[in-house]
Design a protein around this motif. Structure first.
Motif, mmCIF file in Angstrom:
data_model
loop_
_atom_site.group_PDB
_atom_site.id
_atom_site.type_symbol
_atom_site.label_atom_id
_atom_site.label_comp_id
_atom_site.label_asym_id
_atom_site.label_seq_id
_atom_site.Cartn_x
_atom_site.Cartn_y
_atom_site.Cartn_z
ATOM 1 N N GLU A 1 0.852 -1.184 0.000
ATOM 2 C CA GLU A 1 0.000 0.000 0.000
ATOM 3 C C GLU A 1 0.889 1.235 0.000
ATOM 4 O OE1 GLU A 1 -3.403 0.304 -0.093
ATOM 5 O OE2 GLU A 1 -3.395 -1.840 -0.494
ATOM 6 N N PRO A 2 0.526 2.246 -0.804
ATOM 7 C CA PRO A 2 1.340 3.468 -0.799
ATOM 8 C C PRO A 2 1.269 4.157 0.558
ATOM 9 C CG PRO A 2 -0.648 3.758 -2.120
ATOM 10 C CD PRO A 2 -0.602 2.321 -1.690
ATOM 11 N N THR A 3 2.380 4.742 0.951
ATOM 12 C CA THR A 3 2.399 5.463 2.219
ATOM 13 C C THR A 3 1.976 6.900 1.974
ATOM 14 O OG1 THR A 3 4.720 5.987 1.921
ATOM 15 C CG2 THR A 3 4.216 4.014 3.199
ATOM 16 N N LYS A 4 1.238 7.471 2.917
ATOM 17 C CA LYS A 4 0.778 8.846 2.789
ATOM 18 C C LYS A 4 1.814 9.792 3.363
ATOM 19 C CE LYS A 4 -3.285 8.079 4.745
ATOM 20 N NZ LYS A 4 -4.576 8.393 5.337
ATOM 21 N N GLU A 5 1.969 10.939 2.721
ATOM 22 C CA GLU A 5 2.832 11.986 3.228
ATOM 23 C C GLU A 5 2.120 12.658 4.407
ATOM 24 O OE1 GLU A 5 5.944 12.799 2.157
ATOM 25 O OE2 GLU A 5 5.804 11.065 0.833
ATOM 26 N N PRO A 6 2.866 13.209 5.361
ATOM 27 C CA PRO A 6 2.228 13.905 6.478
ATOM 28 C C PRO A 6 1.298 14.995 5.968
ATOM 29 C CG PRO A 6 4.590 13.671 6.849
ATOM 30 C CD PRO A 6 4.304 13.190 5.442
ATOM 31 N N GLY A 7 0.073 15.037 6.496
ATOM 32 C CA GLY A 7 -0.897 16.040 6.104
ATOM 33 C C GLY A 7 -1.704 15.664 4.874
ATOM 34 N N GLU A 8 -1.380 14.562 4.200
ATOM 35 C CA GLU A 8 -2.091 14.134 2.996
ATOM 36 C C GLU A 8 -3.384 13.440 3.409
ATOM 37 O OE1 GLU A 8 -1.428 11.072 -0.760
ATOM 38 O OE2 GLU A 8 0.268 11.640 0.486
ATOM 39 N N THR A 9 -4.460 13.698 2.680
ATOM 40 C CA THR A 9 -5.721 13.033 2.946
ATOM 41 C C THR A 9 -6.072 12.119 1.784
ATOM 42 O OG1 THR A 9 -6.985 14.836 1.976
ATOM 43 C CG2 THR A 9 -6.621 14.914 4.369
ATOM 44 N N LYS A 10 -6.872 11.101 2.048
ATOM 45 C CA LYS A 10 -7.280 10.155 1.015
ATOM 46 C C LYS A 10 -8.312 10.794 0.114
ATOM 47 C CE LYS A 10 -7.788 5.220 0.913
ATOM 48 N NZ LYS A 10 -8.097 4.047 1.667
ATOM 49 N N ALA A 11 -8.169 10.666 -1.199
ATOM 50 C CA ALA A 11 -9.095 11.278 -2.160
ATOM 51 C C ALA A 11 -10.339 10.441 -2.325
ATOM 52 C CB ALA A 11 -8.414 11.462 -3.507
#
Length: 62
Positions: free
Chosen positions: A52-62
Motif C-alpha cells: 500500500e502506498p504510504t501517505k505523506e504527512p498532512g495528505e488526505t485520502k481522495a
C-alpha cells in the motif's frame, strides 16, 4: 509460492534493461515458457503483492 503458468497472451511492447531481459530469458528457458508469458506472470504477481502506498504527512485520502 510463484508457479509459472501458460495462459493466452496479447501483444504489447515494453522497453526493459538488458540485464533484466537476460535474466528473464534464462528463467523462461529453464521453465519451458515464453518470455512474454513469464513477464506477464511476474507483473501479475508483483501487482497482487504491491505494498500500500504510504501517505505523506498532512495528505488526505481522495
Amino acid at each position: 509460492m510463484f508457479y509459472v503458468q501458460k495462459p493466452e497472451m496479447v501483444n504489447k511492447t515494453f522497453r526493459l534493461p538488458e540485464e533484466l531481459v537476460n535474466q528473464l530469458s534464462t528463467v523462461a528457458q529453464q521453465q519451458g515458457v515464453s518470455m512474454n508469458n513469464l513477464v506477464a506472470q511476474c507483473c501479475a504477481y508483483a501487482l497482487a503483492h504491491l505494498a500500500e502506498p504510504t501517505k505523506e504527512p498532512g495528505e488526505t485520502k481522495a
